[in-house]
Design an enzyme around this catalytic site. Sequence first.
Site, mmCIF file in Angstrom:
data_model
loop_
_atom_site.group_PDB
_atom_site.id
_atom_site.type_symbol
_atom_site.label_atom_id
_atom_site.label_comp_id
_atom_site.label_asym_id
_atom_site.label_seq_id
_atom_site.Cartn_x
_atom_site.Cartn_y
_atom_site.Cartn_z
ATOM 1 N N HIS A 75 0.852 -1.199 0.000
ATOM 2 C CA HIS A 75 0.000 0.000 0.000
ATOM 3 C C HIS A 75 0.877 1.235 0.000
ATOM 4 C CE1 HIS A 75 -4.045 -1.682 1.618
ATOM 5 N NE2 HIS A 75 -3.433 -2.555 0.858
ATOM 6 N N TYR A 204 -9.539 5.045 7.722
ATOM 7 C CA TYR A 204 -9.738 5.331 9.155
ATOM 8 C C TYR A 204 -10.841 6.382 9.241
ATOM 9 C CZ TYR A 204 -5.269 3.002 10.179
ATOM 10 O OH TYR A 204 -4.257 2.089 10.324
ATOM 11 N N PRO A 296 -4.322 -0.178 18.755
ATOM 12 C CA PRO A 296 -4.012 -0.577 17.375
ATOM 13 C C PRO A 296 -4.186 0.504 16.311
ATOM 14 C CG PRO A 296 -6.030 -1.646 18.132
ATOM 15 C CD PRO A 296 -5.484 -0.903 19.295
ATOM 16 N N LYS A 300 1.032 -0.311 15.083
ATOM 17 C CA LYS A 300 2.440 -0.346 15.477
ATOM 18 C C LYS A 300 2.858 -1.582 16.285
ATOM 19 C CE LYS A 300 4.157 3.290 13.716
ATOM 20 N NZ LYS A 300 3.817 2.760 12.409
ATOM 21 N N TYR A 388 3.522 6.617 10.333
ATOM 22 C CA TYR A 388 2.757 5.426 9.951
ATOM 23 C C TYR A 388 3.634 4.390 9.245
ATOM 24 C CZ TYR A 388 -1.363 2.713 8.702
ATOM 25 O OH TYR A 388 -2.287 1.708 8.604
HETATM 26 P P1 RFL Z 1 2.200 -12.220 21.103
HETATM 27 O O1 RFL Z 1 1.834 -12.251 19.661
HETATM 28 O O2 RFL Z 1 1.113 -12.007 22.097
HETATM 29 O O3 RFL Z 1 2.943 -13.597 21.409
HETATM 30 C C1 RFL Z 1 3.212 -14.034 22.733
HETATM 31 C C2 RFL Z 1 3.200 -15.548 22.735
HETATM 32 O O4 RFL Z 1 3.538 -16.010 24.026
HETATM 33 C C3 RFL Z 1 2.676 -17.075 24.382
HETATM 34 N N1 RFL Z 1 2.642 -17.171 25.855
HETATM 35 C C4 RFL Z 1 3.309 -18.114 26.552
HETATM 36 N N2 RFL Z 1 4.072 -19.135 26.151
HETATM 37 C C5 RFL Z 1 4.612 -19.925 27.113
HETATM 38 N N3 RFL Z 1 4.389 -19.744 28.444
HETATM 39 C C6 RFL Z 1 3.635 -18.713 28.879
HETATM 40 N N4 RFL Z 1 3.426 -18.517 30.192
HETATM 41 C C7 RFL Z 1 3.045 -17.845 27.918
HETATM 42 N N5 RFL Z 1 2.248 -16.758 27.996
HETATM 43 C C8 RFL Z 1 2.015 -16.368 26.742
HETATM 44 C C9 RFL Z 1 1.342 -16.672 23.762
HETATM 45 O O5 RFL Z 1 0.477 -17.789 23.582
HETATM 46 C C10 RFL Z 1 1.810 -16.092 22.432
HETATM 47 O O6 RFL Z 1 1.900 -17.073 21.427
HETATM 48 O O7 RFL Z 1 3.328 -11.129 21.409
HETATM 49 P P2 RFL Z 1 4.542 -10.597 20.476
HETATM 50 O O8 RFL Z 1 5.284 -11.729 19.855
HETATM 51 O O9 RFL Z 1 5.234 -9.617 21.322
HETATM 52 O O10 RFL Z 1 3.823 -9.838 19.254
HETATM 53 C C11 RFL Z 1 3.090 -8.666 19.470
HETATM 54 C C12 RFL Z 1 1.906 -8.595 18.499
HETATM 55 O O11 RFL Z 1 1.178 -9.802 18.575
HETATM 56 C C13 RFL Z 1 0.982 -7.407 18.777
HETATM 57 O O12 RFL Z 1 1.723 -6.267 19.156
HETATM 58 C C14 RFL Z 1 0.130 -7.023 17.541
HETATM 59 O O13 RFL Z 1 -0.746 -8.037 17.188
HETATM 60 C C15 RFL Z 1 -0.651 -5.737 17.790
HETATM 61 N N6 RFL Z 1 -1.529 -5.366 16.662
HETATM 62 C C16 RFL Z 1 -1.019 -4.764 15.525
HETATM 63 N N7 RFL Z 1 0.314 -4.587 15.375
HETATM 64 C C17 RFL Z 1 0.834 -4.069 14.203
HETATM 65 O O14 RFL Z 1 2.057 -3.926 14.091
HETATM 66 N N8 RFL Z 1 0.028 -3.731 13.134
HETATM 67 C C18 RFL Z 1 -1.338 -3.874 13.212
HETATM 68 O O15 RFL Z 1 -2.016 -3.626 12.214
HETATM 69 C C19 RFL Z 1 -1.904 -4.382 14.441
HETATM 70 N N9 RFL Z 1 -3.227 -4.579 14.552
HETATM 71 C C20 RFL Z 1 -2.895 -5.646 16.749
HETATM 72 C C21 RFL Z 1 -3.732 -5.223 15.667
HETATM 73 C C22 RFL Z 1 -3.438 -6.340 17.824
HETATM 74 C C23 RFL Z 1 -4.782 -6.596 17.852
HETATM 75 N N10 RFL Z 1 -5.251 -7.359 18.957
HETATM 76 C C24 RFL Z 1 -6.147 -8.418 18.851
HETATM 77 C C25 RFL Z 1 -4.563 -7.253 20.235
HETATM 78 C C26 RFL Z 1 -5.092 -5.448 15.695
HETATM 79 C C27 RFL Z 1 -5.624 -6.125 16.804
HETATM 80 C C28 RFL Z 1 -7.110 -6.313 16.805
HETATM 81 C C1 PHB Z 2 -5.827 -4.701 10.590
HETATM 82 O O1 PHB Z 2 -5.968 -4.874 9.357
HETATM 83 O O2 PHB Z 2 -6.044 -5.594 11.426
HETATM 84 C C2 PHB Z 2 -5.430 -3.357 11.084
HETATM 85 C C3 PHB Z 2 -5.025 -2.389 10.183
HETATM 86 C C4 PHB Z 2 -4.656 -1.143 10.667
HETATM 87 C C5 PHB Z 2 -4.702 -0.877 12.019
HETATM 88 C C6 PHB Z 2 -5.088 -1.854 12.916
HETATM 89 C C7 PHB Z 2 -5.464 -3.107 12.451
HETATM 90 O O3 PHB Z 2 -4.352 0.365 12.462
#
Ligand code: RFL
Ligand code: PHB
Length: 395
Positions: A75, A204, A296, A300, A388
Amino acid sequence: MRTLKTQVGIVGAGPAGLLLAHLLRLEGIDAVVLEAKSRQYVEERIRAGVLEQGTIDLLNEAGVGQRMMAQGLPHTGIELLFDRQRHRIDLSELTGGRQIMVYGQHEVVKDLIHARLAASAPLLFGVEDVRVADFGSSAPKLLARHEGEEFEWTCDFIAGCDGFHGVCRDALPDSARTVFERVYPFAWLGILVKAPPASDELIYASHENGFALFSMRSPEITRLYLQCSPDDDLANWPNERIWSELDSRLATDDGWQPNVGEIIQKGITPMRSFVCETMQSGRLFLAGDAAHIVPPTGAKGMNLAVSDIRYLSRALTSYYRTGDETGLLHYSTTCLKRIWRAEHFSWWMTSMLHRFFDHSPFEQRIQRAELNYFSTSRAGRTAIAENYVGLPWTD
Ligand code: RFL
Ligand code: PHB
């Protein structure tokens, strides 16, 4: 009890833990990754979707970017929608050609798991009762139960990549931990829809009923979010209410609408800003969501996890190559500069785009004036664009 040895013990097989294990393996450094959930669970967990330029480059350099380059959606812009008008932020033009990639986090996770298992490197799923011990010494221990058997790994270092609800952050001594936190008075309801995305770019939207976001996962799957209340329940959101709110919040004078289709997944995510300082104690290092959370809106979270891992893998690599501990000693300070930049941007985008139901009419007008300025002035759009796409790494 089985006793084993490894160089780096990694807790968590999210993007942070898996990427660290992969980058270390490329340098010939041994690691074990312990994950509480099953492989299927982590490969299907729908989360982030937007990869910054730096994340794209790093995955490519590490040899795990082939599927992302083939299937990810590059994008060059995003849109801000308010008062029924769309305003494009041309990310590439405003940042000297940088761009983003829409490629699901679970796809990155699949690629990294595949690479690790193909190399027959240790990665255990369904691990229970993980504990970290002795990280103040030069031989920290990682203890856990797997398939009914007790294990103890003696490591050189432990990386706590176990997300926000993991065990490693709480293991840091109180004296090493100061927490900075904000909980927002709203959450996001996210849905996955079987329908081709109706726009090539993310939208957005700021609306008096609340924020909405149009995104995508593939040419067949649309991803949509709606601001909802923090204690909301999925039962309050039957499909008709979701579509009717999306209709109102994403309405434009040019008649654009998202395509409607079968809703194949629904979930509610609370919104929080959180930073734990420091991110290290002795030979235990935190990375990713274990140390910090952003709302989110700025996309980031996963990119910050990748950024921490870039610093940690480099610091560990220099230690093993030359014995130089400088990178390890400064790990937390180095990461926190980038983390606070992303914390500010994520808080600011969240504050500018969401509806705060306790705002006075004055505050509402001020919020709209801010959005108007940042959407229409080139300086304003540049500030959004450079944050961004992610600031380039300077070290
Ligand atoms: P994770 O992905 O939570 O992975 C942690 C892992 O540790 C495991 N765990 C354990 N394992 C062993 N023993 C234990 N006691 C444990 N406790 C936990 C868990 O099962 C898991 O597998 O953390 P990590 O690796 O630091 O990654 C971070 C990302 O997952 C997170 O920051 C992003 O998903 C946030 N996020 C977004 N980030 C972006 O860069 N771009 C985005 O567009 C974006 N959109 C989002 C998001 C997060 C969202 N949610 C659901 C929180 C959109 C959403 C809706
Ligand atoms: C997504 O596609 O899940 C998404 C995209 C942009 C955001 C957050 C989540 O800022």
